[in-house]
Design a protein around this motif. Structure first.
Motif, PDB file in Angstrom:
ATOM      1  N   THR A 325       0.828  -1.208   0.000  1.00  0.00           N
ATOM      2  CA  THR A 325       0.000   0.000   0.000  1.00  0.00           C
ATOM      3  C   THR A 325       0.861   1.257   0.000  1.00  0.00           C
ATOM      4  O   THR A 325       2.043   1.209   0.325  1.00  0.00           O
ATOM      5  N   HIS A 421      -4.560   1.570  -2.180  1.00  0.00           N
ATOM      6  CA  HIS A 421      -4.306   2.935  -1.703  1.00  0.00           C
ATOM      7  C   HIS A 421      -4.756   3.070  -0.259  1.00  0.00           C
ATOM      8  O   HIS A 421      -5.947   3.129   0.019  1.00  0.00           O
ATOM      9  N   CYS A 422      -3.806   3.042   0.671  1.00  0.00           N
ATOM     10  CA  CYS A 422      -4.101   3.422   2.062  1.00  0.00           C
ATOM     11  C   CYS A 422      -2.788   3.799   2.733  1.00  0.00           C
ATOM     12  O   CYS A 422      -1.719   3.679   2.128  1.00  0.00           O
ATOM     13  N   ASN A 423      -2.854   4.278   3.971  1.00  0.00           N
ATOM     14  CA  ASN A 423      -1.685   4.927   4.574  1.00  0.00           C
ATOM     15  C   ASN A 423      -0.667   4.004   5.230  1.00  0.00           C
ATOM     16  O   ASN A 423       0.518   4.297   5.229  1.00  0.00           O
ATOM     17  N   GLY A 427      -3.799  -0.652   7.909  1.00  0.00           N
ATOM     18  CA  GLY A 427      -4.934  -0.024   7.215  1.00  0.00           C
ATOM     19  C   GLY A 427      -5.438  -0.827   6.025  1.00  0.00           C
ATOM     20  O   GLY A 427      -6.611  -0.718   5.637  1.00  0.00           O
ATOM     21  N   ARG A 431      -9.239  -1.686   5.020  1.00  0.00           N
ATOM     22  CA  ARG A 431      -9.723  -1.284   3.686  1.00  0.00           C
ATOM     23  C   ARG A 431     -10.480  -2.437   3.024  1.00  0.00           C
ATOM     24  O   ARG A 431     -11.521  -2.246   2.404  1.00  0.00           O
TER      25      ARG A 431
END
Length: 568
Positions: A325, A421-423, A427, A431
């Motif tokens: 990610t 797409h995540c931080n 996460g 998601r």
């Protein structure tokens, strides 16, 4: 004790000393100053008691700043281009000369600290102020712009170099509109210019080339190590021809200017093939072109031993889902390709589905997504599962349908690699849950979740020791004692790193193995924070920890830690 004289009064005294102003005139001006409340310096220039040149000499003497006669000197274009024209006009400055790391700058007001700081920040050079009349600076700026052939000379040099270095590899050239191709090919300067722009970007190690049309000008910017930098732009008059040339090289429709278009091309530069992904977007003043440089020589992710061990253990597992990610441009795809390169051998049937295919790798079956004809990630994946794959790479899990098939494939004996797409690493689990995947399926399928960023490396040429103030450690919320006995470094800025202090980037990866303890938390739908705490207790290093390790090793700087990572 006599009162301390202000700057204007000291200038007036210097002019009296030189016999250029009488005592009576000074008294007149001081009287006028009291009446109108205007600065003495402003009154001196308005009343024109003294010539501009004399005024500049007197000001220089009082300020201990050397004066410069701009009418008598020739400024090289590469020096003038160090400061953008609009910035120079705003601050009433002009670069005069450059010597190593020093920039000699003519200024109308050498006391303008804001201007000095701005130019230092933009050029990353040590600025040595000189003084010149405001009118002389503006005249010189205008003369530089209209001086015949100065920009063309710069472009011509790059064209010559590009012609020697570049060779276009054309595919399906016969399928192009012959008339349009012939018309564009006849314009030799346009062909050379297109080659020059691309070759220079590859030499500068740029990841993206931005060509942006505005009302009266064109902007050319390269993204190097994640930061955009401006370059000498092509003339506005050549832009239509230039964009048509790039379209021809990318097998796009040169007649279509109202709709976005995507394509790709290949160039041979310095004996190696470089692929470029091309995107055109219609804007108010024409089409903006962005070329993404896909250089296969960059296919090596640098990671620390522990992260490498975790990644290798997951990659060697016969089945399961590996997630990488991070935001756009953080090197997720490069990391996945590195994993595929590790796995690429005749024993495995490897199939990828990507939007678009970035790097073409021999021995791997790569499927490009084409939404317009119904070939989506989900539909391509369904077909792939009937192709007897061992390893599947999905460019990105964007929706529930793709996520379901990816999880299903991982549970039925396939190894699946994908990006999201995540931080952070925990996460990614949340998601998948948000996308509607049942927690028991997530816990059974995901074997490794990673978060990644790209951290700028300190330039090895101008690297020098640095001592950070205590505030920097407070901002980062870290204990200063963790750097006791460690020498920290920073780049001073040199020609090799274009005065940025950085050269190249290193991947920082937060790798979370999904252990039995974490599986229990996933089934309970525990928050990312709880999952993260358990992962850290099991030895996971967060992005912040990995980034600080890179600083301790002298690879990067604390500024990069502050920019790239959060304290949580």
């Amino acid at each position: 004790m006599p009162p301390v004289k202000n700057f204007g009064e000291r200038i007036a005294d210097a002019l009296v000393e030189d016999g250029l102003l009488s005592t009576k005139q000074v008294e007149e001006l001081l009287e006028l100053q009291k009446k109108e409340g205007t600065r003495l310096l402003k009154l001196l220039s308005e009343k024109q008691f003294v010539k501009d040149v004399d005024m500049v000499v007197a000001m220089g003497r009082v300020l201990n700043v050397p004066p410069v006669n701009l009418q008598r000197i020739s400024i090289p274009m590469e020096v003038a281009n160090l400061v953008q024209k609009d910035t120079a006009e705003t601050h009433k400055v002009i670069p005069v000369a450059r010597l190593d790391n020093k920039l000699f700058l003519a200024m109308a007001d050498p006391l303008n600290v804001l201007a000095l700081d701005d130019i230092k920040r933009l050029t990353r050079l040590e600025v040595i102020p000189m003084i010149a009349a405001q009118k002389a600076i503006i005249d010189k700026l205008n003369n530089l712009e209209t001086k015949g052939g100065s920009l063309q000379e710069v472009v011509a040099e790059a064209e010559k170099e590009a012609e020697e270095d570049a060779e276009i590899i054309k595919d399906e050239i016969d399928s192009l509109d012959e008339n349009a191709a012939a018309a564009a090919s006849e314009e030799a300067p346009v062909i050379k210019l297109a080659n020059a722009i691309i070759v220079q970007a590859i030499k500068d190690r740029a990841s993206d080339i931005h060509l942006e049309p505005f009302e009266k000008s064109i902007k050319l910017r390269y993204r190097v190590d994640g930061a955009l930098t401006e370059n000498a732009p092509p003339p506005k008059s050549m832009y239509v021809g230039l964009s048509s040339r790039i379209k021809i090289m990318s097998n796009l429709d040169i007649a279509e200017r109202r709709l976005p278009q995507d394509g790709r091309m290949r160039m041979r530069v310095g004996g190696r093939d470089v692929d470029l992904r091309v995107s055109f977007l219609p804007t108010v003043h024409g089409e903006k072109a962005v070329l993404r440089v896909l250089d296969k020589s960059n296919l090596s992710a640098s990671m620390d031993k522990e992260t490498f061990r975790r990644m290798k253990a997951a990659v060697d597992t016969p089945h399961g889902l590996i997630l990488v990610t991070g935001p756009t441009g953080s090197g997720k795809t490069t990391t996945l390709y590195s994993c595929l390169n590790e796995l690429n051998n005749p024993d495995y049937n490897i199939i990828t589905v990507e939007d678009p295919v970035e790097f073409q790798i021999p021995g791997i079956n790569q499927v490009p997504v084409k939404k317009e004809i119904g070939l989506t990630f989900a539909s391509a994946l369904r077909s792939i599962l009937r192709q007897d794959p061992d390893i599947i790479m999905i460019g990105e899990i964007r929706d529930e349908e793709t996520a379901e098939i990816a999880v299903e494939a991982a549970l039925t004996g396939h190894q699946v690699l994908s990006t999201m797409h995540c931080n952070d690493a925990p996460g990614a689990i949340a998601r998948l849950d948000d996308m509607g995947i049942a927690p028991f399926l997530i816990s059974s399928s995901v074997i490794l979740s990673c978060a990644q960023r790209l951290m700028r490396r300190v330039c090895s040429v101008c690297k020098e020791p640095v001592t950070y103030p205590a505030k920097m450690f407070d901002d980062l919320q870290i204990d200063q004692s963790m750097f006791d006995g460690v020498q920290l470094y920073k780049g001073r800025g040199c020609d090799r790193c274009k005065n940025s202090g950085y050269s190249g980037r290193a991947a920082i990866i937060e790798a979370m193995e999904v252990s039995d303890e974490i599986r229990k938390l996933v089934i309970k739908r525990a928050s990312s924070m709880e999952v993260g705490k358990v992962a850290i207790s099991e030895g996971m290093k967060t992005l912040r920890m990995v980034a600080l390790d890179k600083v301790r090793e002298g690879i990067s700087t604390l500024e990069q830690v502050l920019v790239l990572t959060s304290s949580h």
